[in-house]
Design a protein around this motif. Structure first.
Motif, short mmCIF file in Angstrom:
data_model
loop_
_atom_site.label_atom_id
_atom_site.label_comp_id
_atom_site.label_asym_id
_atom_site.label_seq_id
_atom_site.Cartn_x
_atom_site.Cartn_y
_atom_site.Cartn_z
N ASN A 115 0.81 -1.23 0.00
CA ASN A 115 0.00 0.00 0.00
C ASN A 115 0.83 1.27 0.00
O ASN A 115 0.33 2.32 0.34
CB ASN A 115 -0.98 0.05 1.17
N LEU A 151 -1.59 -1.28 -4.50
CA LEU A 151 -2.11 -0.11 -3.79
C LEU A 151 -3.59 -0.31 -3.47
O LEU A 151 -4.36 -0.70 -4.34
CB LEU A 151 -1.94 1.15 -4.65
N SER A 152 -3.96 -0.07 -2.24
CA SER A 152 -5.37 -0.21 -1.87
C SER A 152 -6.12 1.09 -2.06
O SER A 152 -7.29 1.11 -2.39
CB SER A 152 -5.50 -0.62 -0.41
N ASN A 153 -5.43 2.17 -1.81
CA ASN A 153 -6.10 3.47 -1.81
C ASN A 153 -6.00 4.11 -3.19
O ASN A 153 -4.92 4.43 -3.65
CB ASN A 153 -5.41 4.36 -0.77
N PRO A 154 -7.14 4.26 -3.89
CA PRO A 154 -7.07 4.87 -5.21
C PRO A 154 -6.46 6.27 -5.19
O PRO A 154 -6.05 6.78 -6.22
CB PRO A 154 -8.53 4.91 -5.65
N GLY A 155 -6.38 6.89 -4.02
CA GLY A 155 -5.69 8.18 -3.92
C GLY A 155 -4.20 8.05 -4.22
O GLY A 155 -3.53 9.04 -4.50
N ASP A 156 -3.69 6.82 -4.17
CA ASP A 156 -2.28 6.60 -4.49
C ASP A 156 -2.10 6.16 -5.94
O ASP A 156 -0.98 5.95 -6.39
CB ASP A 156 -1.70 5.50 -3.59
N TYR A 157 -3.20 5.96 -6.66
CA TYR A 157 -3.12 5.43 -8.03
C TYR A 157 -2.41 6.41 -8.96
O TYR A 157 -2.70 7.61 -8.95
CB TYR A 157 -4.51 5.18 -8.59
#
Lengths: 304, 280, 411
Positions: free
Chosen positions: B141, B222-228
């Protein structure tokens, strides 16, 4: 030859200091490249599902996963899909690459523009290219409009490029081939540039036609390049994932799933990690054979 | 080094060649143009006629992605991931490729074979084991995990591209420096690296381009699409059927700008140097 | 001036790389994983406001995970013993999630919950006898119709059975319209939309027969052959077909109550909705909708449970879901609310819940939800193959039924 060199030089060519340069990269790849492969093999021989993926105490089941995969009708359908897909990408990539390089040999602004365009397309993210083609191939999209101009179909009766069999598989494969042609073109173009100009001029003076020049002079020079490019293109086609993922997600059904994509679906849509790993191991075995061919070809080219 | 464009032959192009060039112009130009045209359409226009060429252009799609602000985040993520991957891969790749170029032994073919095997393994096969490694080390993540995974993916490729550039540097140049008393590392840094700069830039540009487009590791690690990164956002949007095509194409156009910049900077090297590296 | 900011940047960058975008606020924050789109985020915002009235100091961080990635992410997170406080997900995956150890056992919390009797049995999800999740609302399918086209064709009332439906679609296609849109995707969404037709011909997972499957699949295949339905539907989830319906050139759409918002927002025609048409048997409908669970690795499990109690398991929260998205409340005191039964678009759905609702996923005694999920998937894959024209109804049903029997037993 080495014996003739002074002692200092011989030490320079010695092995041990050079090895120190290789170590960091090699260690990195052993850890994050080879270890995952070992892990994959272990998983393929074990019963792994969402239930026990966390624990690493997987129960070994021998070749059970492999026999289940080989008996599965969905897997059986992905094998001809893969062969057709790879064949189309391969033929398009090689033939299109060579044709492109030959066409771009001619001087002028048009060649420059086309070359730049092709390199840029090749550099674009596959998701973007897959995305635009998916849009072009929609029922009311550009592809059907163009087909309409040629009277192939009517607007009320569009071709479903990404649905109908065998259109879906062909469409994804052709788009994938389209995306790799620039690579072949660049490789062949560089090789053609290495053809000595003097020989071509001499042949022209002797009255050889361009076609004869190509067959007698250029073709032999392109042969070693062709072998290596062939292996690279084959491998590219075989591991292709992005275009299938974006354009059809392997569907409808499994009609556009290739073997590696099927492995992804088994693991990440069905959570049957053991089966997914078994499929992946089968694909690695295939590419392992290709890598032996590649090494031999490179070795031949370098005379090592 | 630079060849004039018309070097290979001075023949004038025949009608077939001109036809082939025009066909290629269409095949590669139209999709690119179509991205731009679509991004300038309204959703209403798309619904009425997807294939229209004459329409009232609007910047609505661009305004929307600018207003949502998510593109900025995704671009920063892409820059961190692609930039980090390029730095790490180039650092390790240059060292390894040099070592392999100068190492003479039968072992080298085994190492090269290993690299090529890694290069050929389908990416899908590596996701789960990588996820586990990063889980154990607490890196899952994080964008760092994607940098490490992308580097593992691209390092064999980088080494294979770089090695011929080092092989092409005559060993005598190094030996001369050695006679002057320079150490191996200093020779490498001050003599060899500058000579291979052309190849290193080519390699770095290619790695950056591929890392910019990579999305499978990103969506898996990555779990959080904010990190995509942009590529992962695009892959999810295109897969999601309720797509606004103008918005998507605007996103694709803006998200590919860095590729355009890298392309413009490295075009000449890519066109002439890539093939050399890739093949030999 | 320049040095400190540079230093801050240097120390912040590795931290940002390591931590991702998680907020490092000192106050407690609940993490909720969801895949809501459209009006969904608006609903979540209002639910958070209800929660904040009770817990002003606790933040709620909604993390959007794409629908197709949700199961993946929860399972992957559980495999490293982390995960969200609360997760909202699609019902049939509960087997995989419990199997991966991702969900907390809510049995004792549920037993102590005073309002538990307000909830019908079919929204309380048990795996192995333990309660792992509850639905605060249900979603289900109905037959949407384009009233404007209907009156142009001179049809006085929307159909109630499949024969009328076929006749209406034939008129529509003859007049240059399309007949129907639905999801034929080769996954859980396709199976979810196939089930009303299957059950109208007598299909049941407890007693699977080739004949009932074949009747339903031959029906949908005949629609493709007659151009009532495009084969492209085989690639559609549930959003694309409704968008196509909203384009105004299609007479019917099989779709859910959650489309009320989009319909009100962008339809340029008059429309309505009726219960799914019956065949030889009445159509049965899955009562879907997101299941709400507490994560097994929640940082604040008690707060997480309280979050659910005060929002989607409360009357006020369920009415928010109804008002914003059109979800049918599962609590009796909320579904008997006047606004539910009087709204023309909601009423048919609310009626269906009472008359033809089915537990989703269906419960087959003696079989895990995981097995049922796989059997459903087999049906969904063949549904898709028939619509795409990859398979005939006969061979598709033969393959699907033998798969279902191999998973769920012969019966």
């Amino acid at each position: 030859m080495t014996a003739a060199l002074p002692a200092g030089r011989r030490r320079w060519r010695g092995r041990h200091t050079v090895l120190a340069f290789v170590l960091p990269g090699l260690l990195y790849l052993l850890l994050l490249g080879l270890y995952p492969l070992v892990n994959l093999v272990q998983m393929s021989l074990s019963d792994v599902t969402a239930r026990n993926i966390a624990s690493s105490a997987w129960s070994l089941v021998g070749l059970h996963n492999f026999s289940r995969v080989l008996a599965s009708p969905s897997f059986a359908a992905t094998v001809p899909n893969t062969l057709i897909f790879v064949a189309i990408v391969f033929v398009l990539g090689m033939a299109g690459g060579l044709a492109g390089a030959v066409a771009l040999e001619s001087p002028g602004w048009l060649s420059q523009v086309v070359l730049g365009l092709m390199v840029f397309i090749w550099a674009m993210p596959p998701v973007v290219l897959g995305g635009i083609w998916k849009f072009i191939l929609l029922p009311q999209g550009l592809a059907n409009a163009v087909a309409g101009w040629f009277g192939v179909n009517h607007a009320s009766d569009p071709i479903l490029w990404l649905v109908w069999r065998p259109f879906a598989l062909l469409s994804v494969a052709v788009v994938n081939g389209w995306a790799i042609i620039p690579f072949g073109t660049l490789v062949y173009r560089a090789a053609l540039m290495d053809v000595p100009k003097e020989i071509l001029e001499a042949a022209a003076i002797d009255g050889a036609s361009p076609w004869q020049q190509f067959l007698r002079i250029k073709f032999p020079i392109l042969r070693p390049v062709t072998l290596i490019l062939a292996v690279l293109t084959l491998v590219y086609a075989f591991r292709s994932f992005d275009f299938i993922y974006v354009m059809t997600y392997g569907g409808p059904g499994v009609s556009t799933s290739t073997v590696p994509f099927y492995s992804y679906l088994e693991s990440f849509a069905q959570f049957r990690f053991g089966l997914g790993a078994a499929v992946a191991v089968l694909t690695v075995l295939v590419v392992a054979v290709l890598s032996v061919v590649y090494v031999r070809a490179t070795r031949g080219a370098e005379g090592g | 080094m630079r060849r004039p464009a018309n070097a290979p032959t001075r023949r004038r192009r025949g009608p077939w060649v001109r036809l082939a060039l025009l066909l290629m112009l269409l095949l590669y130009g139209v999709p690119l143009l179509w991205i731009l045209i679509t991004s300038l359409k309204s959703n209403v226009e798309i619904f009425a006629n997807q294939a229209s060429v004459i329409f009232k252009p609007t910047l609505h799609a661009y305004q929307q992605i600018a207003a949502s602000g998510s593109l900025g985040t995704a671009m920063v993520n892409s820059l961190i991931i692609a930039g980090g991957t390029t730095l790490l891969t180039t650092f390790l790749g240059v060292l390894t490729a040099y070592g392999l170029a100068r190492y003479r032994s039968q072992l080298i073919w085994w190492i090269l074979g290993f690299l090529i095997l890694l290069q050929m393994v389908p990416q899908t096969a590596e996701i789960i084991p990588l996820y586990h490694i990063f889980a154990v080390t607490g890196l899952v993540n994080t964008r760092l995990s994607v940098v490490l995974a992308d580097s593992a993916l691209l390092l064999p490729f980088a080494i294979l591209i770089l090695r011929p550039f080092f092989r092409n540097i005559p060993i005598e140049i190094e030996e001369a420096a050695a006679i002057d008393g320079a150490s191996r590392l200093r020779t490498f840094l001050s003599v060899v690296t500058p000579l291979a700069l052309n190849g290193i830039v080519t390699e770095a540009a290619l790695v950056f381009i591929i890392a910019w487009g990579e999305f499978l590791y990103a969506i898996s690690l990555l779990s959080n699409p904010g990190d995509y990164p942009v590529s992962a956002v695009l892959s999810q949007e295109i897969g999601a059927y309720n797509v606004s095509w103008p918005g998507l194409m605007a996103l694709a156009a803006v998200g590919s700008l860095p590729i355009l910049i890298v392309f413009l900077m490295a075009q000449r090297r890519l066109a002439s140097g890539l093939s050399l590296g890739a093949v030999k | 001036m320049r040095t400190p900011s540079l230093r801050a940047l240097c120390s912040a960058l590795p931290a940002a790389l390591l931590l991702g975008a998680t907020s490092a606020a000192s106050a407690k924050t609940l993490t909720v994983w969801e895949y809501f789109t459209g009006q969904g985020p608006q609903e979540l915002k209002q639910l958070a406001q209800i929660f904040h009235k009770k817990y002003p100091d606790v933040g709620v961080n909604f993390v959007y995970i794409p629908y197709t990635q949700m199961t993946n992410k929860v399972v992957a997170a559980a495999s490293i013993k982390t995960g969200p406080d609360v997760v909202l997900y699609n019902g049939p995956t509960i087997g995989s999630l419990v199997g991966a150890g991702a969900l907390a056992n809510l049995s004792s919390d549920w037993a102590a919950f005073s309002a538990r009797n307000q909830f019908p049995k079919y929204v309380v999800h048990r795996v192995g006898g333990k309660i792992y999740g509850v639905q605060g609302y249900v979603n289900l399918l109905g037959l949407w119709y384009n009233k404007t086209i209907l009156s142009k064709l001179g049809i006085s009332a929307p159909p109630t059975d499949i024969a009328q439906l076929n006749a209406d679609m034939a008129k529509a296609v003859a007049a240059g319209y399309q007949g129907i849109t639905l999801s034929g995707k080769s996954n859980d969404q396709g199976e979810w939309q196939a089930y009303p037709w299957l059950s109208a011909y007598g299909w049941s997972y407890a007693k699977p027969t080739v004949a009932s499957c074949q009747d339903a699949y031959a029906l949908v295949r005949s629609w493709v052959n007659h151009r009532y339905l495009t084969a492209e539907a085989s690639t559609w989830g549930q959003t694309a077909p409704f968008q196509t319906f909203l384009g105004g050139k299609v007479l019917f759409a099989e779709n859910g109550n959650w489309q009320i918002g989009p319909a009100q927002k962008s339809a340029q025609f008059r429309y309505g909705v009726v219960p799914m048409p019956r065949g030889p048997h009445p159509a049965k409908l899955y009562l879907g909708g997101e299941v709400e669970s507490v994560g097994a690795f929640a940082k604040h499990p008690h707060l997480a449970w309280d979050f659910l109690k005060t929002t989607l398991f409360s009357k006020a929260g369920e009415l928010v879901a109804l008002k914003v998205v059109g979800s049918i409340p599962s609590r009796a005191d909320a579904s008997r609310n006047k606004s539910v039964l009087s709204t023309p678009l909601i009423a048919p759905f609310a009626r269906e819940v009472q008359t033809s609702g089915q537990l989703y996923p269906p419960e087959i005694p003696g079989f895990s939800s995981n097995a049922v999920e796989r059997a459903q998937l087999a049906m969904g894959q063949q549904w898709s193959a028939v619509i795409a024209g990859l398979s005939t109804p006969a061979s598709a049903c033969k393959a699907a039924v033998s798969k279902v029997r191999s998973i769920l037993g012969g019966h």
